[in-house]
Design an enzyme around this catalytic site. Structure first.
Site, PDB file in Angstrom:
ATOM      1  N   MET A  35      22.183  65.711   9.646  1.00  0.00           N
ATOM      2  CA  MET A  35      20.946  65.613  10.419  1.00  0.00           C
ATOM      3  C   MET A  35      20.923  66.732  11.472  1.00  0.00           C
ATOM      4  O   MET A  35      20.180  66.654  12.457  1.00  0.00           O
ATOM      5  CB  MET A  35      20.837  64.238  11.070  1.00  0.00           C
ATOM      6  CG  MET A  35      20.803  63.113  10.022  1.00  0.00           C
ATOM      7  SD  MET A  35      19.989  61.624  10.558  1.00  0.00           S
ATOM      8  CE  MET A  35      21.031  61.135  11.907  1.00  0.00           C
ATOM      9  N   GLY A  36      21.749  67.756  11.273  1.00  0.00           N
ATOM     10  CA  GLY A  36      21.731  68.905  12.178  1.00  0.00           C
ATOM     11  C   GLY A  36      22.502  68.675  13.465  1.00  0.00           C
ATOM     12  O   GLY A  36      23.256  67.722  13.601  1.00  0.00           O
ATOM     13  N   TYR A  37      22.311  69.581  14.424  1.00  0.00           N
ATOM     14  CA  TYR A  37      23.055  69.620  15.689  1.00  0.00           C
ATOM     15  C   TYR A  37      24.546  69.588  15.350  1.00  0.00           C
ATOM     16  O   TYR A  37      25.306  68.718  15.766  1.00  0.00           O
ATOM     17  CB  TYR A  37      22.658  68.471  16.622  1.00  0.00           C
ATOM     18  CG  TYR A  37      22.776  68.897  18.054  1.00  0.00           C
ATOM     19  CD1 TYR A  37      21.854  69.781  18.600  1.00  0.00           C
ATOM     20  CD2 TYR A  37      23.832  68.463  18.860  1.00  0.00           C
ATOM     21  CE1 TYR A  37      21.974  70.219  19.912  1.00  0.00           C
ATOM     22  CE2 TYR A  37      23.963  68.891  20.166  1.00  0.00           C
ATOM     23  CZ  TYR A  37      23.025  69.767  20.690  1.00  0.00           C
ATOM     24  OH  TYR A  37      23.154  70.200  21.977  1.00  0.00           O
ATOM     25  N   LEU A  38      24.932  70.580  14.599  1.00  0.00           N
ATOM     26  CA  LEU A  38      26.233  70.565  13.932  1.00  0.00           C
ATOM     27  C   LEU A  38      27.396  70.810  14.888  1.00  0.00           C
ATOM     28  O   LEU A  38      27.289  71.591  15.829  1.00  0.00           O
ATOM     29  CB  LEU A  38      26.233  71.634  12.830  1.00  0.00           C
ATOM     30  CG  LEU A  38      25.095  71.475  11.810  1.00  0.00           C
ATOM     31  CD1 LEU A  38      25.131  72.608  10.787  1.00  0.00           C
ATOM     32  CD2 LEU A  38      25.152  70.125  11.122  1.00  0.00           C
ATOM     33  N   GLY A  41      33.008  68.684  13.169  1.00  0.00           N
ATOM     34  CA  GLY A  41      33.126  67.629  12.149  1.00  0.00           C
ATOM     35  C   GLY A  41      32.346  68.026  10.896  1.00  0.00           C
ATOM     36  O   GLY A  41      32.856  67.981   9.778  1.00  0.00           O
ATOM     37  N   HIS A  42      31.087  68.442  11.111  1.00  0.00           N
ATOM     38  CA  HIS A  42      30.266  68.875   9.964  1.00  0.00           C
ATOM     39  C   HIS A  42      30.895  70.080   9.282  1.00  0.00           C
ATOM     40  O   HIS A  42      30.905  70.185   8.059  1.00  0.00           O
ATOM     41  CB  HIS A  42      28.862  69.276  10.430  1.00  0.00           C
ATOM     42  CG  HIS A  42      28.075  68.191  11.067  1.00  0.00           C
ATOM     43  ND1 HIS A  42      27.816  68.146  12.418  1.00  0.00           N
ATOM     44  CD2 HIS A  42      27.477  67.095  10.526  1.00  0.00           C
ATOM     45  CE1 HIS A  42      27.081  67.077  12.688  1.00  0.00           C
ATOM     46  NE2 HIS A  42      26.870  66.422  11.563  1.00  0.00           N
ATOM     47  N   GLN A 158      28.987  53.853   5.910  1.00  0.00           N
ATOM     48  CA  GLN A 158      28.058  54.708   5.146  1.00  0.00           C
ATOM     49  C   GLN A 158      28.747  55.259   3.895  1.00  0.00           C
ATOM     50  O   GLN A 158      28.197  55.222   2.792  1.00  0.00           O
ATOM     51  CB  GLN A 158      27.567  55.850   6.044  1.00  0.00           C
ATOM     52  CG  GLN A 158      26.812  56.941   5.311  1.00  0.00           C
ATOM     53  CD  GLN A 158      26.200  57.954   6.256  1.00  0.00           C
ATOM     54  OE1 GLN A 158      25.170  57.691   6.843  1.00  0.00           O
ATOM     55  NE2 GLN A 158      26.794  59.120   6.402  1.00  0.00           N
ATOM     56  N   ARG A 192      25.769  62.661  18.929  1.00  0.00           N
ATOM     57  CA  ARG A 192      25.296  61.780  20.011  1.00  0.00           C
ATOM     58  C   ARG A 192      26.159  61.880  21.272  1.00  0.00           C
ATOM     59  O   ARG A 192      25.753  61.368  22.319  1.00  0.00           O
ATOM     60  CB  ARG A 192      25.238  60.323  19.522  1.00  0.00           C
ATOM     61  CG  ARG A 192      24.111  60.095  18.520  1.00  0.00           C
ATOM     62  CD  ARG A 192      23.899  58.633  18.216  1.00  0.00           C
ATOM     63  NE  ARG A 192      22.664  58.401  17.481  1.00  0.00           N
ATOM     64  CZ  ARG A 192      22.585  58.205  16.155  1.00  0.00           C
ATOM     65  NH1 ARG A 192      23.666  58.200  15.420  1.00  0.00           N
ATOM     66  NH2 ARG A 192      21.403  58.006  15.579  1.00  0.00           N
TER      67      ARG A 192
HETATM   68  O1  PAF Z   1      25.531  60.830   8.318  1.00  0.00           O
HETATM   69  C1  PAF Z   1      24.428  61.361   8.518  1.00  0.00           C
HETATM   70  O2  PAF Z   1      24.286  62.332   9.279  1.00  0.00           O
HETATM   71  C2  PAF Z   1      23.198  60.780   7.812  1.00  0.00           C
HETATM   72  O3  PAF Z   1      23.254  59.406   7.730  1.00  0.00           O
HETATM   73  C3  PAF Z   1      22.936  61.414   6.433  1.00  0.00           C
HETATM   74  C4  PAF Z   1      24.072  61.100   5.468  1.00  0.00           C
HETATM   75  C5  PAF Z   1      22.761  62.906   6.577  1.00  0.00           C
HETATM   76  C6  PAF Z   1      21.649  60.827   5.822  1.00  0.00           C
HETATM   77  O4  PAF Z   1      20.546  61.079   6.632  1.00  0.00           O
END
Ligand code: PAF
Length: 285
Positions: A35-38, A41-42, A158, A192
């Site tokens: 969802m961006g704002y990397l 971790g990403h 998730q 967050r």
């Molecule tokens: O984990 C997230 O950032 C979100 O839940 C995802 C997997 C990108 C789906 O919107």
């Protein structure tokens, strides 16, 4: 020779056509949905994706259907320019940045609704969250034609729900979980975290400290869940800004609550620090 700049695709049809063309050339495609704002971790998920495929797509889409009306969809931090720079350095081939109308065009009426696994832990205070997650992840799988997709273990529920969806719906996507990346002091990286004031940032360490404490007690041989949780709740209550949403010890496979830890388990928690809801977890093996 100047390096080609990163390719950005906004249209779902273009994303699908590009992926189809690459697959014709026998490329294996990895997807990192975000969802961006990397943060790091990403980027660690991108590194895993690169090691497991020929081409890497990162998607950036703040998915409205996984937020309830009282949640932070409108405030969710955004920095597309910074994200593109980070993804370029990380060696991503394509960034897919659809808008809402691309993902949910007028008349959109089909959702994927996970059941039992979504009705526990985060699903109790976020009842529609995983329906939104499964629906968007499935759409992203189809549009990017990914062979492999990488998700963070920080969002353990998730990850478990997505693995189940892939199995139940016979989706041809390999799912890889990436280890949680932490700040130097142990706080799990999260977009967050930017909501936290300086004092709250210090208070937020209670999640990591509590997981450490639970693990240490578990390692002394304690297997009674209530004993472990009692100690954890006491510990969290010492921080005035902290309010527990949940703290549970569940079976790692099916997220069912345990009384005694007699199989691979996960301690998972969501704690509000001020107004910011943070999650973290630890495997107890
Ligand atoms: O984990 C997230 O950032 C979100 O839940 C995802 C997997 C990108 C789906 O919107």
């Amino acid at each position: 020779m100047q390096k080609k700049s990163i390719k950005v695709i906004q249209k779902a049809q273009e994303m699908h056509d590009w992926a189809k063309a690459q697959i014709k050339q026998r490329a294996r495609i990895a997807l990192v949905p975000t969802m961006g704002y990397l943060h790091e971790g990403h980027l660690s998920l991108v590194a895993i994706a690169r090691a497991n495929a020929d081409l890497v797509i990162a998607s950036i889409f703040i998915n409205p259907t996984q937020f309830s009306p009282n949640e932070d969809f409108a405030q969710y931090p955004r920095d597309l320019k910074g994200d593109l720079q980070k993804l370029e350095v990380a060696g991503v081939d394509v960034v897919f940045t659809p808008n809402e109308g691309e993902m949910y065009p007028p008349g959109f009426a089909t959702y994927i609704v996970p059941t039992d696994l979504a009705n526990v832990l985060c699903g109790i205070s976020r009842p529609h969250h995983f329906r939104g997650v499964c629906t968007i992840v499935h759409l992203l799988f189809r549009m990017t034609k990914a062979h492999v997709a990488v998700f963070g273990e920080k969002d353990y529920q998730q990850l478990t729900i997505i693995r189940r969806m892939v199995c139940d719906l016979w989706l041809d996507v390999e799912i890889i979980g990436g280890p949680t990346v932490r700040e130097v002091d142990g706080l799990a990286k999260s977009s967050r975290n930017t909501y936290l004031s300086a004092d709250e940032r210090l208070d937020a360490l209670i999640l990591f400290k509590t997981l450490n404490q639970i693990e240490a007690t578990f390692k002394t041989g304690e297997r009674r869940v209530e004993k472990l949780l009692e100690q954890a709740r006491k510990n969290i209550s010492t921080v005035a800004s902290a309010r527990i949403d949940y703290i549970e010890i569940v079976s790692a496979d099916d997220l069912v609550k345990l009384n005694i830890i007699d199989r691979k388990a996960i301690c998972a928690m969501a704690v509000f620090i001020g107004k910011t809801r943070l999650i973290d977890n630890r495997a107890l093996v």
